[in-house]
Design an enzyme around this catalytic site. Structure first.
Site, PDB file in Angstrom:
ATOM      1  NE  ARG A 175      -2.060  -1.070   3.845  1.00 52.93           N
ATOM      2  CZ  ARG A 175      -2.917  -1.324   4.839  1.00 52.93           C
ATOM      3  NH1 ARG A 175      -3.246  -0.365   5.684  1.00 52.93           N
ATOM      4  NH2 ARG A 175      -3.449  -2.519   5.000  1.00 52.93           N
ATOM      5  CG  ASP A 215      -0.955  -5.580  12.460  1.00 53.37           C
ATOM      6  OD1 ASP A 215       0.069  -6.257  12.688  1.00 53.37           O
ATOM      7  OD2 ASP A 215      -1.376  -4.681  13.219  1.00 53.37           O
ATOM      8  CD  GLU A 216      -5.325  -3.933   7.441  1.00 55.76           C
ATOM      9  OE1 GLU A 216      -5.365  -3.423   6.305  1.00 55.76           O
ATOM     10  OE2 GLU A 216      -5.811  -3.389   8.452  1.00 55.76           O
ATOM     11  CB  CYS A 217      -0.485  -9.636   4.348  1.00 53.85           C
ATOM     12  SG  CYS A 217      -0.830 -10.852   5.627  1.00 53.85           S
TER      13      CYS A 217
END
Length: 346
Positions: free
Chosen positions: A239, A283-285
């Site tokens: 991201r 945490d969300e890879c």
């Protein structure tokens, strides 16, 4: 909040020797370098080396059988170093070579773990060429050049060492006015071009394989060579940072130029905020976010960012299963030097 990452195409690894025949394991493609020597190089670095690495050594042996590593010194001002030092047996002269970290050998100030120096040039600018890998278990994706005394920028120069040296030679040829020197360069150019053609190595600055990689690059990073991380069909893997490169550079500049420690601490607030975003991303890879921020801070170069880069990068590399890169960055940050880069120097 921060957005998702760029889309990624399928991974495509091209053959190392681009000949119009079935290249599964063509023997004509394999350089005449003993297997035990190959094992020694790769065990010291724990990195796979492409066939062009060994072919170029044989090419330099043809130019100067006694001193292959220096065969391009007089003509081009280039010297073969790094893993080539092992082929030359230089590590055997050094008494404590067993305890040396070869991944710090000729690792210049701005070299990220992805970069492995194989050739050095002008010491005033610290010009050097190296293989660039996206992952330690993969073969290099291109040969890059950097001038560490100038900046962190990595310039892509072909996908093999023949191409990188050819590009360097062509630039040199344009600058030379002396006829004798020009003639010498042309002779080397002919030999180099012929050797590359026979072996099936492309002499293009940007090959099809490199263009394929471009499609997988999620962000350029400060060094410009781009970042490739696995991104799945649901966009999980990367991201974007909440700051543009330009604004991140400004933030870094404000931190470095802060008149007092209190001002510096205050100027660090946006970086601290981004580190919180990185924790959410991990945490969300979306491991690529922490890798990007860590590399950008490392590439900025100021010692003020060493601690933060030392927190972000080993974690990101380990999460991406690029564990050797985590080891390299930890060792480099602990011994980051602008000058002492030859680990085999007495």
């Amino acid at each position: 909040m921060v957005g998702g990452g760029a889309k990624r195409r399928l991974r495509g690894e091209g053959p190392q020797c681009e000949k119009p025949v079935d290249m599964k394991k063509s023997k004509s493609c394999e350089a005449d370098v003993p297997g035990d020597l190959r094992k020694e190089v790769e065990s010291h670095y724990r990195l796979p080396l492409p066939e062009d690495f060994y072919h170029f050594w044989r090419f330099c042996e043809g130019l100067d059988p006694e001193q292959p590593a220096d065969s391009l010194s007089a003509s081009l001002g280039l010297r073969l170093v790094g893993p080539y030092d092992i082929l030359a047996g230089k590590h055997k002269i050094k008494k404590k070579s067993a305890s040396l970290n070869f991944n710090l050998h000729w690792r210049f100030y701005y070299d990220p773990p992805e970069f492995q120096t194989i050739i050095i040039g002008d010491s005033k600018t610290q010009f050097h060429m190296g293989y660039f890998r996206d992952s330690p278990d993969e073969l290099p994706v291109f040969v890059g050049t950097n001038e560490a005394k100038k900046n962190c920028i990595i310039v892509q120069s072909g996908d093999n060492v023949f191409a990188a040296v050819k590009l360097f030679l062509m630039k040199k040829l344009k600058e030379v006015t002396d006829k004798k020197k020009s003639s010498l360069l042309k002779t080397i150019d002919e030999k180099l071009t012929e050797a590359a053609r026979e072996l099936g190595f492309s002499l293009e600055q940007r090959t099809v394989r490199m263009k394929q990689r471009d499609k997988k690059v999620v962000t350029k990073t400060f060094h410009g060579a781009g970042l490739v991380v696995p991104v799945d069909k649901n966009d999980v893997g990367y991201r974007e940072l909440p700051e543009t490169d330009a604004s991140l550079r400004r933030i870094c500049g404000t931190i470095v130029e802060a008149p007092s420690d209190a001002d510096r601490l205050q100027a660090f607030a946006p970086v601290q905020e981004m580190m919180t975003y990185v924790q959410f991303a991990n945490d969300e890879c979306d491991y690529g976010m922490g890798l990007e921020l860590g590399l950008d801070l490392f590439c900025h170069g100021s010692h003020y960012f060493h601690k933060v880069a030392g927190q972000l990068l080993p974690l990101a590399y380990n999460l991406l299963k690029r564990n050797l890169f985590a080891e390299i960055i930890e060792a480099h940050l602990a011994n980051r030097s602008q000058d002492d880069v030859d680990q085999l120097a007495a």
